[in-house]
Structure formats: structure tokens, C-alpha cells
Design a protein around this motif. Structure first.
Motif, PDB file in Angstrom:
ATOM      1  N   LEU B  86       0.860  -1.188   0.000  1.00  0.00           N
ATOM      2  CA  LEU B  86       0.000   0.000   0.000  1.00  0.00           C
ATOM      3  C   LEU B  86       0.893   1.234   0.000  1.00  0.00           C
ATOM      4  N   PHE B  87       0.409   2.332  -0.598  1.00  0.00           N
ATOM      5  CA  PHE B  87       1.184   3.559  -0.591  1.00  0.00           C
ATOM      6  C   PHE B  87       1.034   4.225   0.762  1.00  0.00           C
ATOM      7  N   PRO B  88       2.113   4.320   1.520  1.00  0.00           N
ATOM      8  CA  PRO B  88       1.991   4.843   2.883  1.00  0.00           C
ATOM      9  C   PRO B  88       1.578   6.308   2.921  1.00  0.00           C
ATOM     10  N   HIS B  89       1.776   7.043   1.812  1.00  0.00           N
ATOM     11  CA  HIS B  89       1.435   8.466   1.832  1.00  0.00           C
ATOM     12  C   HIS B  89       0.019   8.718   1.320  1.00  0.00           C
ATOM     13  N   TYR B  90      -0.693   7.660   0.986  1.00  0.00           N
ATOM     14  CA  TYR B  90      -2.075   7.798   0.533  1.00  0.00           C
ATOM     15  C   TYR B  90      -3.011   7.237   1.599  1.00  0.00           C
ATOM     16  N   THR B  91      -4.204   7.831   1.715  1.00  0.00           N
ATOM     17  CA  THR B  91      -5.193   7.261   2.610  1.00  0.00           C
ATOM     18  C   THR B  91      -5.737   5.988   1.967  1.00  0.00           C
ATOM     19  N   GLU B  94      -7.573   6.847  -1.104  1.00  0.00           N
ATOM     20  CA  GLU B  94      -6.685   7.234  -2.207  1.00  0.00           C
ATOM     21  C   GLU B  94      -5.946   6.028  -2.780  1.00  0.00           C
TER      22      GLU B  94
END
Lengths: 523, 319
Positions: B86-91, B94
Motif C-alpha cells: 500500500l502507498f503509505p502516503h495515501y489514505t 486514495e
């Protein structure tokens, strides 16, 4: 202490205009160079994160650039870019480069491989992966690099004043030359405050979470550009000629202050270090400079001295000054040092300086040739007595004198010698002497009077122009105040002088300082 | 649907995948099983071109994937990673919206579909504004699954999707996974090294070793008709429990006696022997009523069950 503080505030208040301008220039320099460093460093970091084989070479090269001493780097810039803001910005950019490139690289390769794979697997293009995934995730690390670069730049930017780029260094180095603690602090404290403040501000930015960070990242480039613009705000009044004066000259009664009050000279002035001033004049970056009358570069760069027709520059006769305790410790020292007394005239000194500055002979060779010609040279005895420590300031003539004294001591006594040459300025040299770090160094009567003793202004004016009165006054006062003895003068007079290129001087028919003033008033 | 034909791939000097060919038909769930380094993950990643094969061809829906634009191909395939990724900077929202955005969906569509898929995966609305590091491992994996499913791709590739989870979470997520309606229509290729997981989820299993396919077949085929020593040994340690889990009461229906007793707990004949044993264990009387397919009922005890199982086993081996 309280008194110093009081007068520091007074100084800062009195100089608030200058201080404000210098601070703006300082910030401007820092951020212009930072802006370009990011512009160059970020893509470079991305490139080496893509092509890892290049990373060793690029980081190694940036690392080497980082190790070049700042003054040397500024020196290298002058032949390429002249003086002023351009070379300073490039030099600062070079220093800021490594942290930015390295952190961009580290940040990107530090992105979790599974995250990158996920991005790829979902069908993002290489650019989308870079801008949507890699750069945002690397941003805290990249910001840390920018933060380091900013703090480095605030520090190094103080040196920009050496090459006439302004900034808080003008106060710092002027203060060191003039033995004026308040002036040093007036430059150093704001510089430190700037560094701490910017460091803190960027640290806050770094700690923000991703969401807020994203918005701020759009603002950041504009903020940097805006701050860069600060450099352009301070403007000195224009004139057809440009003068370059050393920080020391700027603050002296027998310098810029005297030129203004006695001659009423109004000229666009930039502050520049002695090391590059002559070259800048030769390269037509500057028209008028504040040089030393015996400087070899006068001959080398075909400069001419403007007549000091209202005699504001007092004589500066050179003589070794020795701590009393050293004279006791080395009984033979005084006689040996006096061997040089009266031996070197103005023209001889100019010639010796010319040999080192222009013909690039080593001070050692020049010293030995001269002593041999004077039949003063004796082969070193290689004695094993105690060590005499010789100091010198950071310009050519002092190196030559230090070498001569070294040879004389080694040839005539069994003392050993160590030289501590290139001490940054009058204050540093003198403090080293007082604090028993060196035993003697060559000093000038005028400097002793106006910089070190600083007697009441009217009294100083009265005696400053008489060679013998000055010498006797400083000799007596130094013994009383500092237990330091002035030995017999060496002979030459190295006073301040205003200089122009010989050709320009002829073309404009400017031969004296009054001529210069009249020319400037007309044009 | 998916067809691999004589695919090879080498890394430096080691041949990771040797001459692999198989077909996955629409709606089928094929599981690549093997020890680490057997080439199963390489094989999987060649299907969405994260790894490009050296030779051989791969086609999806009859179209050679080498001729398609790589990004476009990937956007049409759901991909679930072992480490979730998962993209850690996206909720959460997102993260799920990444592929729909790449496909140019409008905002409302993204929102309604995200909400729908999150609810199906038991992640109510409050989670959508959270960041991945605020979620538990199981929740993260659900988001990873939601991200792969949000655009309803026909093909789903899963690389050890439950690998990063602890055993208990793993079992419960697997159960949800099996029950998920969204997955039933999909053609799935999944990689695992967990034999039970493979037998639990697979329509067919592709057993691999050292880059080659040892055997492809249904779980029962692998159990009772291993092609060689390797295939036999691979399952040896788990054989009995696998058999208990694989064989349903229907399979041994004819072999079960009817012990005639009332008032027992009951179980459907679609359940496995394993389930029946568990039920029997918890019964006082050690008896259980099995509800057969044509409304028939049989009451069994432990003894009857194991005897029937032994018969069945023998029949299978001698078929």
C-alpha cells in the motif's frame, strides 16, 4: 559584560540600515544558491537513483567538491566569473549540492520495493511512479538534505563578502580586521540566528504528515524564489566608477570613513577581500581599490597610486613586535631581529612582493636571495634550543618577513623556529601574541595606533601623520599595556593607498584623490 | 483465458523458469505451489510483465501480451502483493482510487465503487480516510485486495496474498476470501508455498520445482495420482489432514452406514470429513446426523466415518 552588551546594541542600532541590508543580502544569497542547488541536485539525485552505477562517481565527485576550502573555492571562481554575486552563488551552490543529491538518492532508493512494485503492477508509468510515489515518499529525506544545505549555506555565505557579494560577512570580517568585537558580533549573531531559525523552520516542515506536506511542497519553490529576491533589494547609490574596499578599510578612520569625511568622496563601493581585490581591478571589475603601497601586485597589474593630497593615510612603518616574556626567554632574539632594521626600503619591499605575487617565487626563495645579497644569510645551525614561534598575517609581505626572520634566527642562534603564518588579520595575530601562542610578528605603526590602541580621535589625528611620534607612542603604550616591545622599524612604509589602473587614471586624468572626487561629482 | 506457451526466463546464470506452459480457463482459480525459488513468483510476474520472459509467449483472452502497451495491460489486471505494497502516503480511499484514476473514472464513480468494495471487505466508511500505518495487518491486506478488485478486472494475480499475516488472521481472511462473491467470477492465478492454502482455495494446483512444472491437476489428482516421487513427497507430511479436508461426506456417502439414532447434531454432506470429525469431537454421544443431497439422512459415529474413509482411500489408489 554588561557594558559590552550595551554597546553591542548601540552598535547594531547605529548600523541598523547596514545590518538590515546585509541580512537581506545574506538570506538572498543563501536562497538563490539553494534554489539552483535544488534545480541541479534533485534531477541528479533522481538520475543516480535510476542508474545506480553512476551513483558512486557522482556522490564521490560532489563529496570532493564539498572538501574544497570555501575561500579557495571562491578564489577559483574569480577568473571564471569575476567578483560579486555570481561566483558567490556558484560556490554556495556547489556546497549545497552534496546534501541534496545524496538525500534525493537515499530517499528514492529507500522507498520500499514492494510499494514501487505495487505502483508498477497497477499500471503507473515511470513518470507517474516518480512523481506520485517515489518523490512524495522520499520527500522527508530530501527535505532533510535541503535543510542541511540551507544551514551550510548560511554559514558559507558569510565568506561571500570576500568577493564583494555582500552579506553578514562584511561585519564579521571587518570586525576581525578592525579588532572590533561589536562589529563581529553584529554580523555573527544575526548569521547564527538565521541558521538556527531556518533549521527549525525546515525541521517543522520535515515533520509534517504527508497530507499537509503535499500542499506546502507547491508553496516551497515560490517561497525560495521570493527569499532569493531579497538579494536585489539593497542597492547602493550608483556612480560611474566602482570602488572595492577591504572590510578593514571600510571601518577605519584612515580608510573609507576618512575618504567620506575629509574628501567628501561618493563612490559606489563594494566590500571585497584583499586576496582578490587587485585581480578584480586588473580585470576591470573594479576601478578604484584600497591597496597597500608596497604591494607587489601594484607592479604586476600595472596599477597606480592616487596621491593622498589631503593626507588621510598615516604612515605604516613595519617593525617586529615581541612579547617581553619572549625576549627574556630568548636573550639573543632582539639582536638577531634587529639585523633587518632599516634594511628594506619601500621600493625593495615592493620588488620583493612583486617576486612572490607575480613571479610566483616562494617567499622562502625571495627571503633567502635577499639575505644572501645583503650578506646576512648564514646556513642554519640546526640548533636544538627552545622553539621561537613566528607569526604573520595573511598577506605576501608578512610571509617574506617571517621567512627572513626564520633564517636569521636559525643562522645566528641555536634556537629552533616554528612559523605560524597566515593568521587571518590584525586581531587574530595580535591575540595570538598576547595569549602566548606566538612570540613575535611584524606589525605596522599605524595599525598599532589606530586599530590596537585606539586612542581618542583628535589625539590620534594629531600624531598619526608623524612617523616618529607614532612609533614612540605605540612603543611606550604597548610596553605599558601589553608588555610587548616594538623593535627597530625595518625601514619601509606600507600605508594604505587608493589605486587605479594606470591606463584609466591617465585616460580620466585622475591622479589624486581630489581629482577622483571631482571626476565623480561631474560624472 | 490465460495461456502460457513454452515460457523461459533466466536471471544471470540461473534459469528461473524452464519451458512452462499452462492454461487457465475463465473463472478458474489456479494456484502455483512450490518451495521458495521454484519459479512460481517469476511465472506469476511474467503474466503482468513485471518480468519479461526470455522466450515463449503469454496471451490473455487470445491476445499476446507482448503486443500490448504494458501500462494498459497492467491496469486491466488486479494485482495483490505479498507485502501488500500500500502507498503509505495515501489514505485508504486514495490507495483504492489509484487504478480508477489511471483509467480516468470520474469522482462519483470512484467514490461509490470504493465504498461498495470496502463494505464487501468489511471495512466501513471510517477507514477510508485512514493511512495504512493506522491499520492492522489484516485490514491492510483487505485494502490491498480492495485496491485490486475496485475496477472489477477479469484477471487477478496474487502473490502470496496472505503471506504477511499471522496464522489466525490468515485463516479468517482466507475464509472471507472464499466467501467473497466478487472473486467467484474471476480468473485467478495465485502463488503460495502453503499447501493447505493451496488445497483450500484452488480449482487446480500447479506444482513447481526448480523452474519446471511437476504436475498440474485438481487437488484430488495431486493427492491420489502424484506423477512422480517429488509430487508424492511434497505432500507426504500433510497428506492425512489434506485428505480429511478435501474429501466431502458426499464423496463417501455410499460407503457410510446408517446407525439409526435420533436427536443428534446434524451436518450437511457437502462438508468435509475434517468438519465432521470436529463436530463429532464436540458431541456427547459421539453421533452425528448427515443431511444428504436428496433429503436422505444418515447417522454416523467416529468408527463408521474412518471405515468409510479407508474404503474410499483404497478405491482412489486403485482406480
Amino acid at each position: 559584560m554588561n557594558e559590552t552588551q550595551q554597546s553591542l546594541w548601540q552598535f547594531m542600532a547605529a548600523q541598523s540600515d547596514k545590518l538590515f541590508n546585509q541580512t537581506l543580502q545574506h538570506l538572498g544569497l543563501t536562497f538563490i544558491s539553494l534554489f539552483f542547488a535544488v534545480l541541479v541536485g534533485l534531477p541528479l539525485g533522481i538520475l543516480i537513483a535510476r542508474k545506480r552505477k553512476l551513483s558512486g562517481t557522482v556522490l564521490g565527485f560532489a563529496g570532493i567538491l564539498q572538501t574544497i576550502p570555501s575561500i579557495a573555492l571562491l578564489g577559483f571562481m574569480i577568473p571564471l566569473l569575476g567578483i560579486g554575486a555570481k561566483p558567490a552563488i556558484v560556490a554556495l551552490l556547489i556546497y549545497a549540492l552534496l546534501p541534496i543529491v545524496r538525500n534525493t538518492y537515499t530517499g528514492i532508493i529507500g522507498v520500499e520495493p514492494s510499494v514501487r512494485e505495487a505502483a508498477k503492477g497497477m499500471g503507473m508509468s515511470a513518470m507517474q511512479i516518480l512523481f506520485k510515489v517515489e518523490l512524495p515518499l522520499a520527500m522527508p529525506v530530501i527535505l532533510a538534505g535541503i535543510r542541511t544545505a540551507t544551514v551550510i549555506n548560511v554559514g558559507v555565505a558569510t565568506l561571500a563578502s570576500y568577493i564583494a557579494a555582500g552579506g553578514l560577512g562584511e561585519f564579521i570580517f571587518g570586525g576581525i580586521s578592525l579588532n572590533n568585537t561589536n562589529m563581529i558580533l553584529a554580523g555573527a549573531i544575526p548569521a547564527a540566528v538565521l541558521a538556527v531559525f531556518l533549521d527549525g523552520a525546515l525541521a517543522l516542515l520535515q515533520k509534517l504528515n504527508f497530507k499537509k506536506l503535499r500542499k506546502i511542497l507547491f508553496v516551497l519553490p515560490f517561497a525560495i524564489l521570493l527569499l532569493s529576491g531579497l538579494y536585489l533589494i539593497p542597492k547602493t547609490y550608483g556612480s560611474s566608477l566602482t570602488a572595492g574596499f577591504t572590510p578593514e578599510f571600510m571601518g577605519r578612520q584612515d580608510g573609507d570613513l576618512g575618504l567620506k569625511s575629509v574628501y567628501g568622496l561618493k563612490i559606489r563601493t563594494i566590500v571585497i577581500s584583499d586576496a582578490v581585490m587587485y585581480k578584480a581591478a586588473y580585470a576591470k571589475e573594479l576601478d578604484v581599490i584600497s591597496g597597500y603601497s608596497t604591494d607587489g601586485r601594484l607592479k604586476a597589474f600595472d596599477l597606480t597610486i592616487l596621491k593622498d593630497d589631503k593626507s588621510i593615510f598615516p604612515p605604516y612603518y613595519a617593525a617586529p613586535i615581541v612579547r617581553q616574556s619572549a625576549l627574556k626567554k630568548f636573550p639573543e632574539l632582539e639582536n638577531v631581529l634587529d639585523l633587518l632594521a632599516g634594511k628594506i626600503t619601500d621600493s625593495i619591499m615592493t620588488d620583493l612582493n612583486y617576486k612572490t605575487d607575480y613571479l610566483h617565487q616562494s617567499p622562502e626563495k625571495v627571503a633567502k636571495d635577499f639575505l644572501t645579497a645583503q650578506k646576512l644569510y648564514k646556513a642554519p645551525r640546526n640548533g636544538n634550543g627552545e622553539i621561537v614561534r613566528i607569526g604573520s598575517k595573511i598577506f605576501g609581505e608578512q610571509y617574506i618577513l617571517a621567512e627572513m626572520y626564520k633564517m636569521l634566527i636559525e643562522g645566528n642562534t641555536h634556537y629552533q623556529v616554528s612559523t605560524k603564518t597566515g593568521l587571518g588579520g590584525t586581531k587574530i595575530c595580535f591575540d595570538a601574541l598576547v595569549n602566548n601562542q606566538i612570540d613575535f610578528y611584524p606589525e605596522y605603526t599605524g595599525t598599532g595606533l589606530l586599530v590596537l590602541l585606539q586612542p581618542e580621535a583628535n589625539f590620534a589625528k594629531k600624531i598619526a601623520h608623524n612617523k616618529d611620534e607614532t612609533y614612540h607612542y605605540v612603543k611606550d603604550e604597548f610596553l605599558k599595556k601589553f608588555q610587548i616591545k616594538w623593535l627597530t622599524p625595518i625601514g619601509f612604509n606600507n600605508s594604505y593607498a587608493l589605486m587605479m589602473r594606470r591606463k584609466q587614471s591617465k585616460a580620466l586624468a585622475v591622479y589624486s584623490i581630489t581629482d577622483l572626487k571631482n571626476y565623480l561629482d561631474k560624472n | 483465458m490465460i495461456k502460457l506457451n513454452a515460457v523461459n526466463k533466466s536471471f544471470c546464470d540461473t534459469q528461473a523458469v524452464k519451458d512452462v506452459s499452462f492454461e487457465v480457463s475463465e473463472g478458474e482459480n489456479l494456484i502455483l505451489l512450490g518451495t521458495s525459488g521454484c519459479g512460481k513468483t517469476t511465472t506469476l510476474k511474467m503474466i503482468n510483465r513485471l518480468i519479461v520472459p526470455d522466450s515463449g509467449s503469454i496471451s490473455i483472452d487470445g491476445k499476446d501480451i507482448a503486443n500490448e502497451q504494458t501500462e494498459k495491460l497492467r491496469r486491466g489486471i488486479g494485482y495483490v502483493l505479498q507485502n501488500i505494497g500500500l502507498f503509505p502516503h495515501y489514505t485508504v480511499a486514495e490507495n483504492i482510487a489509484v487504478v480508477p484514476k489511471l483509467l480516468g473514472w470520474n469522482k462519483e464513480k470512484i467514490k461509490s465503487r470504493s465504498t461498495e468494495i470496502l463494505e464487501k471487505l468489511h471495512l466501513p466508511g471510517k477507514y477510508s480516510s485512514m493511512f495504512p500505518n493506522e491499520l492492522s495487518g489484516g485490514q491492510q491486506q483487505r485494502v490491498g485486495l480492495a485496491r485490486a478488485l475496485v475496477t472489477d478486472p477479469a484477471v487477478l494475480l496474487m502473490d502470496e496474498p496472505f503471506g504477511a499475516l499471522d496464522n489466525i488472521t490468515r485463516l479468517s481472511i482466507r475464509k472471507e476470501f472464499k466467501a467473497l462473491e466478487e472473486l467467484k467470477r474471476k480468473t485467478i492465478v495465485m502463488v503460495t508455498h502453503d499447501i493447505h492454502e493451496a488445497f483450500d482455495l484452488a480449482d487446480r494446483i500447479c506444482l513447481m520445482d526448480q523452474g519446471t512444472i511437476i504436475q498440474i491437476g485438481t487437488p484430488k489428482e495431486l493427492l491420489y495420482h502424484p506423477v512422480n516421487e517429488f509430487a508424492r513427497n511434497f505432500l507426504a507430511s500433510e497428506r492425512l489432514s489434506l485428505e480429511f479436508k478435501m474429501i466431502s461426506l458426499n464423496d463417501i456417502w455410499d460407503l457410510l452406514p446408517n446407525l439409526k439414532s435420533d436427536g443428534n447434531a446434524s451436518i450437511s454432506s457437502t462438508e468435509s470429513i475434517w468438519d465432521a470429525m470436529e463436530k463429532l469431537q464436540s458431541q456427547q454421544e459421539n453421533k452425528l446426523t448427515v443431511n444428504g443431497q436428496s433429503n436422505e439422512q444418515k447417522t454416523i459415529d467416529f468408527n463408521a466415518l474412518t471405515t468409510a474413509f479407508n474404503h474410499y482411500q483404497n478405491n482412489q489408489y486403485h482406480e
